[in-house]
Design an enzyme around this catalytic site. Structure first.
Site, short mmCIF file in Angstrom:
data_model
loop_
_atom_site.label_atom_id
_atom_site.label_comp_id
_atom_site.label_asym_id
_atom_site.label_seq_id
_atom_site.Cartn_x
_atom_site.Cartn_y
_atom_site.Cartn_z
N GLU A 81 -6.44 4.69 8.03
CA GLU A 81 -6.31 6.13 7.74
C GLU A 81 -7.59 6.69 7.15
O GLU A 81 -7.96 7.85 7.40
CB GLU A 81 -5.09 6.36 6.83
CG GLU A 81 -3.80 6.21 7.62
CD GLU A 81 -2.64 5.56 6.86
OE1 GLU A 81 -2.62 5.62 5.63
OE2 GLU A 81 -1.76 5.00 7.54
N GLY A 131 2.91 -1.10 4.22
CA GLY A 131 2.99 0.32 3.87
C GLY A 131 4.42 0.70 3.52
O GLY A 131 4.92 0.39 2.44
N GLY A 132 5.08 1.34 4.47
CA GLY A 132 6.41 1.91 4.25
C GLY A 132 7.39 0.98 3.55
O GLY A 132 8.07 1.40 2.59
N ASN A 173 0.88 -1.17 0.00
CA ASN A 173 0.00 0.00 0.00
C ASN A 173 0.92 1.22 0.00
O ASN A 173 1.51 1.54 1.02
CB ASN A 173 -0.88 -0.05 1.26
CG ASN A 173 -1.66 1.24 1.46
OD1 ASN A 173 -1.76 2.07 0.56
ND2 ASN A 173 -2.23 1.41 2.65
N TRP A 174 1.01 1.84 -1.16
CA TRP A 174 1.95 2.97 -1.28
C TRP A 174 1.42 4.24 -0.63
O TRP A 174 2.11 5.24 -0.57
CB TRP A 174 2.28 3.22 -2.76
CG TRP A 174 3.23 2.22 -3.35
CD1 TRP A 174 3.87 1.21 -2.68
CD2 TRP A 174 3.67 2.13 -4.72
NE1 TRP A 174 4.67 0.50 -3.55
CE2 TRP A 174 4.56 1.05 -4.81
CE3 TRP A 174 3.38 2.87 -5.87
CZ2 TRP A 174 5.18 0.69 -6.00
CZ3 TRP A 174 3.99 2.50 -7.07
CH2 TRP A 174 4.88 1.43 -7.13
N SER A 217 3.64 -2.19 10.28
CA SER A 217 5.11 -2.24 10.46
C SER A 217 5.72 -3.59 10.08
O SER A 217 6.65 -4.05 10.74
CB SER A 217 5.49 -1.84 11.89
OG SER A 217 5.04 -0.52 12.15
N GLU A 247 -5.26 -4.96 10.72
CA GLU A 247 -4.21 -3.96 10.93
C GLU A 247 -4.46 -3.20 12.23
O GLU A 247 -5.25 -2.24 12.26
CB GLU A 247 -4.21 -2.96 9.77
CG GLU A 247 -3.97 -3.59 8.43
CD GLU A 247 -3.42 -2.58 7.43
OE1 GLU A 247 -2.28 -2.73 7.01
OE2 GLU A 247 -4.14 -1.62 7.12
N HIS A 303 -9.36 1.20 5.26
CA HIS A 303 -8.03 1.35 5.87
C HIS A 303 -8.14 2.29 7.06
O HIS A 303 -8.94 3.22 7.06
CB HIS A 303 -7.04 1.89 4.84
CG HIS A 303 -5.64 1.90 5.35
ND1 HIS A 303 -5.15 2.93 6.13
CD2 HIS A 303 -4.64 1.00 5.23
CE1 HIS A 303 -3.90 2.64 6.45
NE2 HIS A 303 -3.57 1.48 5.93
#
Ligand code: PGA
Length: 257
Positions: free
Chosen positions: A102, A239-240, A10-11, A218, A172, A100
């Site tokens: 966010e 993600g990251g 997930n960019w 993470s 998540e 998500h």
């Protein structure tokens, strides 16, 4: 039922079109250097909307899935700033991430809206990746199961699943997203097992047994293998660490025995 692991990047709001082309070049180079997983793992990327077409083109012969990070539930109309499911389908998207944390906690998306999006995505032939997860205070006060059960039941209220391939769930924990804090393998396995049980009561045991439940929060090359070893962890939403192609491939190798 054997579940093919599904590792998806997930960019978020990262990587322009040109960055996506560079990512694909690096992905190809890393594969040529032997960085691919030995076991069968399906990979996917969810870039920003504006990067989707470029990524689909730059993907070339690589067979990772491509999806969006959000979608509207209507098929067209006066919805300034929104994107319809059919638009994503026509582009060639395979899936869409919905609910998500966010979207839920930064943009205030409700369970009701997420449920409409899940149904609209299904109708348009996109696989919904429904995200659920508790906040830190909810875990600390012993409400994890209550929260994720409610999110799962609410998110699926407008769909009737007929096959396990029609849904992916991502667990998540909000406190683990982008924080460098990962759920312990026990915490993650417990939540995944619980979600599979709830899914069984909604859609039947056979479907629940086949639906992939990803862990997100993470995930890094260094912690992927121990999480991947858990029986109910069927992939990752990353993600990251997915912004770098070699690191996403290293995470996928966590599923190698
Ligand atoms: P992270 O994000 O890997 O950067 O923690 C995960 C996610 O939000 O899906």
């Amino acid at each position: 039922m054997p579940r093919t692991p599904l590792v998806v990047g997930n960019w978020k709001m990262n990587h322009t079109q040109s960055a996506a082309r560079v990512w694909c070049e690096n992905y190809g180079k890393a594969l040529a250097d032997g960085a691919g997983a030995k076991s069968a793992v399906t990979l996917g990327i969810a870039p920003p909307f504006t990067t989707l077409a470029a990524l689909i083109e730059a993907r070339g012969r690589h067979d990772f899935l491509i999806g969006a990070q959000n979608v509207h539930w209507e098929s067209s109309g006066a919805f300034t700033g929104e994107i319809a499911p059919g638009m994503l389908n026509e582009l060639g998207c395979d899936f869409v991430i919905l609910g998500h944390s966010e979207r839920r906690h930064v943009f205030g998306e409700s369970d009701e809206r997420i449920a409409k999006k899940v149904a609209a995505a299904r109708e348009a032939g996109l696989t919904p990746f429904l995200c659920v997860g508790e906040k830190e205070d909810e875990r600390d006060s012993g409400r994890t199961e209550l929260v994720i059960e409610n999110q799962l039941r609410a998110g699926l209220q407008h769909v009737e699943l007929t096959d396990a391939s029609e849904l992916v769930i991502a667990y998540e924990p909000v406190w683990a997203i982008g924080t460098g804090r990962t759920a312990t393998t026990e915490q993650a396995q417990e939540a995944h097992h619980f979600l599979r049980q709830i899914l069984g009561s909604i859609a039947g045991a056979e479907i629940a047994d086949g639906v992939r439940i990803q862990y997100g929060g993470s995930v890094k090359p260094g912690n992927a293998a121990e999480l991947a070893a858990m029986p109910d962890i069927d992939g990752f939403l990353v993600g990251g660490a997915s912004l770098d192609a070699a690191s996403l491939l290293a995470i996928a190798r966590g599923f190698d025995l």
